[in-house]
Design a protein around this motif. Structure first.
Motif, mmCIF file in Angstrom:
data_model
loop_
_atom_site.group_PDB
_atom_site.id
_atom_site.type_symbol
_atom_site.label_atom_id
_atom_site.label_comp_id
_atom_site.label_asym_id
_atom_site.label_seq_id
_atom_site.Cartn_x
_atom_site.Cartn_y
_atom_site.Cartn_z
ATOM 1 N N UNK A 80 66.722 69.536 37.690
ATOM 2 C CA UNK A 80 66.112 70.006 36.452
ATOM 3 C C UNK A 80 66.497 71.466 36.188
ATOM 4 N N UNK A 81 66.516 72.248 37.231
ATOM 5 C CA UNK A 81 66.882 73.658 37.082
ATOM 6 C C UNK A 81 68.376 73.790 36.749
ATOM 7 N N UNK A 82 69.160 72.920 37.338
ATOM 8 C CA UNK A 82 70.602 72.941 37.082
ATOM 9 C C UNK A 82 70.900 72.601 35.618
ATOM 10 N N UNK A 83 70.082 71.748 35.025
ATOM 11 C CA UNK A 83 70.303 71.354 33.632
ATOM 12 C C UNK A 83 70.191 72.548 32.684
ATOM 13 N N UNK A 84 69.474 73.583 33.093
ATOM 14 C CA UNK A 84 69.316 74.783 32.256
ATOM 15 C C UNK A 84 70.285 75.894 32.651
ATOM 16 N N UNK A 85 71.201 75.609 33.571
ATOM 17 C CA UNK A 85 72.094 76.639 34.109
ATOM 18 C C UNK A 85 73.063 77.152 33.039
ATOM 19 N N UNK A 86 73.206 78.470 32.957
ATOM 20 C CA UNK A 86 74.219 79.126 32.150
ATOM 21 C C UNK A 86 74.674 80.385 32.883
ATOM 22 N N UNK A 87 75.901 80.794 32.647
ATOM 23 C CA UNK A 87 76.369 82.058 33.222
ATOM 24 C C UNK A 87 75.972 83.184 32.289
ATOM 25 N N UNK A 88 75.230 84.163 32.802
ATOM 26 C CA UNK A 88 74.729 85.272 31.984
ATOM 27 C C UNK A 88 75.208 86.622 32.492
ATOM 28 N N UNK A 89 76.201 86.627 33.351
ATOM 29 C CA UNK A 89 76.608 87.851 34.016
ATOM 30 C C UNK A 89 77.685 88.643 33.296
ATOM 31 N N UNK A 90 78.169 89.670 33.994
ATOM 32 C CA UNK A 90 79.220 90.568 33.513
ATOM 33 C C UNK A 90 80.496 90.321 34.305
ATOM 34 N N UNK A 91 81.634 90.544 33.667
ATOM 35 C CA UNK A 91 82.926 90.410 34.336
ATOM 36 C C UNK A 91 83.786 91.604 33.953
ATOM 37 N N UNK A 92 84.372 92.238 34.962
ATOM 38 C CA UNK A 92 85.390 93.266 34.780
ATOM 39 C C UNK A 92 86.657 92.747 35.453
ATOM 40 N N UNK A 93 87.816 93.006 34.854
ATOM 41 C CA UNK A 93 89.036 92.397 35.380
ATOM 42 C C UNK A 93 90.264 93.207 35.013
ATOM 43 N N UNK A 94 91.345 92.962 35.741
ATOM 44 C CA UNK A 94 92.649 93.476 35.346
ATOM 45 C C UNK A 94 93.123 92.684 34.134
ATOM 46 N N UNK A 95 93.626 93.323 33.107
ATOM 47 C CA UNK A 95 94.219 92.573 31.998
ATOM 48 C C UNK A 95 95.346 91.674 32.515
ATOM 49 N N UNK A 96 95.488 90.503 31.921
ATOM 50 C CA UNK A 96 96.568 89.619 32.353
ATOM 51 C C UNK A 96 97.914 90.320 32.188
ATOM 52 N N UNK A 97 98.777 90.115 33.172
ATOM 53 C CA UNK A 97 100.078 90.770 33.183
ATOM 54 C C UNK A 97 100.110 92.048 33.983
ATOM 55 N N UNK A 98 98.936 92.502 34.474
ATOM 56 C CA UNK A 98 98.878 93.735 35.260
ATOM 57 C C UNK A 98 99.453 93.508 36.654
ATOM 58 N N UNK A 99 100.253 94.455 37.115
ATOM 59 C CA UNK A 99 100.772 94.444 38.484
ATOM 60 C C UNK A 99 99.669 94.924 39.422
ATOM 61 N N UNK A 100 99.518 94.236 40.557
ATOM 62 C CA UNK A 100 98.520 94.674 41.535
ATOM 63 C C UNK A 100 99.020 94.412 42.942
ATOM 64 N N UNK A 101 98.234 94.891 43.925
ATOM 65 C CA UNK A 101 98.657 94.857 45.327
ATOM 66 C C UNK A 101 97.503 94.391 46.208
ATOM 67 N N UNK A 102 97.761 94.276 47.486
ATOM 68 C CA UNK A 102 96.782 93.760 48.443
ATOM 69 C C UNK A 102 95.502 94.590 48.423
ATOM 70 N N UNK A 103 94.370 93.886 48.557
ATOM 71 C CA UNK A 103 93.025 94.468 48.646
ATOM 72 C C UNK A 103 92.504 95.009 47.319
ATOM 73 N N UNK A 104 93.289 94.962 46.260
ATOM 74 C CA UNK A 104 92.825 95.460 44.971
ATOM 75 C C UNK A 104 92.111 94.347 44.209
ATOM 76 N N UNK A 105 90.877 94.587 43.770
ATOM 77 C CA UNK A 105 90.159 93.537 43.040
ATOM 78 C C UNK A 105 90.850 93.190 41.724
ATOM 79 N N UNK A 106 91.042 91.904 41.506
ATOM 80 C CA UNK A 106 91.618 91.409 40.263
ATOM 81 C C UNK A 106 90.507 91.147 39.253
ATOM 82 N N UNK A 107 89.362 90.735 39.765
ATOM 83 C CA UNK A 107 88.227 90.436 38.903
ATOM 84 C C UNK A 107 86.945 90.747 39.664
ATOM 85 N N UNK A 108 85.940 91.271 38.953
ATOM 86 C CA UNK A 108 84.627 91.549 39.551
ATOM 87 C C UNK A 108 83.571 90.837 38.731
ATOM 88 N N UNK A 109 82.779 90.024 39.399
ATOM 89 C CA UNK A 109 81.715 89.261 38.758
ATOM 90 C C UNK A 109 80.376 89.849 39.183
#
Length: 448
Positions: A80-109
């Motif tokens: 019943x609780x799952x039926x009401x589930x929605x994602x309400x959070x924030x996301x920060x991310x590297x724009x697509x096409x960005x070059x990155x390296x090891x240990x660097x966050x690509x996306x933060x939720x």
């Protein structure tokens, strides 16, 4: 296929336990790559658009709830609780096409713990594959500057979604288009096509096959010339071309798909040029990778474009990334994984990049919130479960990727690159030490 049940069972098991204990405070997860594959000097971020679409539309309808109910693993209160589930959070991310390296966050939720946890598997699934393919495609773009590059990889891709998303990732990284029709329609990518050897074999005469095909498809005619004898077929092209030209049909290219591509290309170019057909270009395919493209470029082989298949859509030499989506903060407290070989840097992080003379000179991995030299890579893309602004066009991401490749140091453009300096800020190291101390104290507590 793309519904909310496309995830790992343990995501639902943890969600059930979190809700049972009312563990719903804000959590921060980050997706990153632990180490670069061999021969990779960099990676290119891709897949963010599909992640945002997934998070914005994530919900459980009656069908999914019914399927979970029938499996008998979960109680009615949970469902019943799952039926009401929605994602309400924030996301920060590297724009697509960005070059990155090891240990660097690509996306933060950043979201209530149950939400941030549940999305892990599909999020990793989407980011991993497109990043893998875009990074492979970028190497080919660098290896064959100025050449037309076309994705030929659908038939060897690992499933339908992989074929579609590989085409998208290739185009983002700088390819000119794809042979996959559905990808062209879905993502508005230029579509290219020639003919199969079976078309030639179905005719009694190779010249007849060429003429039939050109008259049926007079725009952008490309003729496959290696079914029997490549050079003899090139001679046939020189005889067919004037008849077609008289009717307003121009042969755009010939395609080579087997044998010594470099040797055949030189001979075919000579045959075409001798007949005054300088405008007909040479297109090659057949198991190509970036090493062969680089060799052809170095040796000035007269090939004008390439169709790349298996090696691209499977990232044949490096078919997986050692990537992870890990908890970095919960309830305002930085968290850290200490597992041998898999330890993480705690807390919310930002990547700061410095340029020198327009080229990347070094990155700094630091705690989020404190300014540093350079410019920050992670940008806000979702707030309160909704994207910020409209969806960016794929062409915009492609332009960004092109600019990123131009900004690479010369050493990173090589197929056997040197390393790139990524420094960890001292404040982050101190935060990790604080976490280690807190963990050590916590492990001494006995629960009775």
């Amino acid at each position: 296929m793309e519904g909310p049940l496309l995830t790992d069972l343990y995501q639902f098991s943890m969600l059930d336990a979190y809700w049972a204990q009312d563990m719903t405070e804000t959590a921060v997860f980050e997706f990153f790559v632990r180490r670069l594959p061999a021969r990779r000097g960099f990676l290119m971020a891709a897949g963010l658009e599909q992640v945002i679409d997934y998070l914005e539309t994530l919900c459980f309808g009656a069908e999914e709830i019914g399927q979970l109910r029938r499996c008998g693993r979960f109680g009615d209160d949970f469902l019943d609780r799952l039926a009401a589930f929605r994602f309400t959070g924030d996301v920060d991310a590297l724009p697509e096409g960005t070059i990155f390296f090891a240990d660097e966050p690509v996306i933060r939720v950043t979201a209530p713990l149950p939400q941030a946890q549940l999305v892990e598997s599909r999020l990793v699934n989407l980011l991993h594959f497109q990043t893998l393919v875009a990074s492979k495609a970028a190497r080919m773009v660098l290896a064959a500057p100025g050449k037309r590059l076309v994705d030929f990889g659908m038939r060897r891709a690992h499933g339908a979604e992989a074929a579609l998303l590989a085409a998208r990732a290739c185009y983002l990284a700088g390819f000119d288009g794809t042979a996959t029709l559905a990808a062209g329609i879905r993502f508005d990518i230029p579509v290219f096509g020639t003919m199969a050897h079976s078309f030639i074999q179905a005719h009694d005469s190779e010249a007849e096959a060429f003429e039939h095909f050109a008259r049926a498809r007079p725009q952008g005619v490309t003729l496959l010339i290696d079914t029997y004898d490549t050079e003899r077929a090139a001679e046939l092209v020189t005889r067919v071309a004037p008849r077609l030209k008289a009717d307003g049909i121009a042969i755009q290219a010939v395609r080579l798909d087997s044998g010594d591509l470099g040797g055949h290309a030189r001979k075919v170019r000579a045959i075409l040029d001798a007949a005054g057909l300088h405008e007909i270009s040479i297109f090659a395919s057949g198991g190509l990778d970036e090493d062969q493209l680089a060799a052809f470029t170095r040796d000035q082989v007269p090939i004008d474009g390439y169709g790349i298949g298996t090696c691209l859509t499977t990232s044949y030499d490096a078919p997986a990334l050692d990537c992870a989506y890990k908890l970095q903060e919960y309830g305002g407290v930085p968290r850290r994984k200490q597992s041998e070989g898999k330890a993480t840097w705690p807390g919310r992080k930002q990547v700061w990049r410095r340029l020198r003379d327009g080229r990347m000179a070094g990155d700094l991995l630091a705690q989020h919130g404190a300014p540093h030299r350079g410019y920050p890579l992670l940008r806000p893309v979702m707030r309160d479960g909704r994207r910020i602004g409209g969806p960016p066009s794929l062409d915009t991401a492609r332009e960004h990727a092109s600019a990123e490749l131009r900004s690479l140091p010369v050493s990173l453009k090589a197929l056997l690159p040197t390393s790139y300096p990524v420094e960890v800020d001292m404040s982050l190291k101190l935060l990790a030490a604080e976490c280690d101390q807190r963990i050590a104290e916590g492990t001494c507590t006995l629960w009775v």
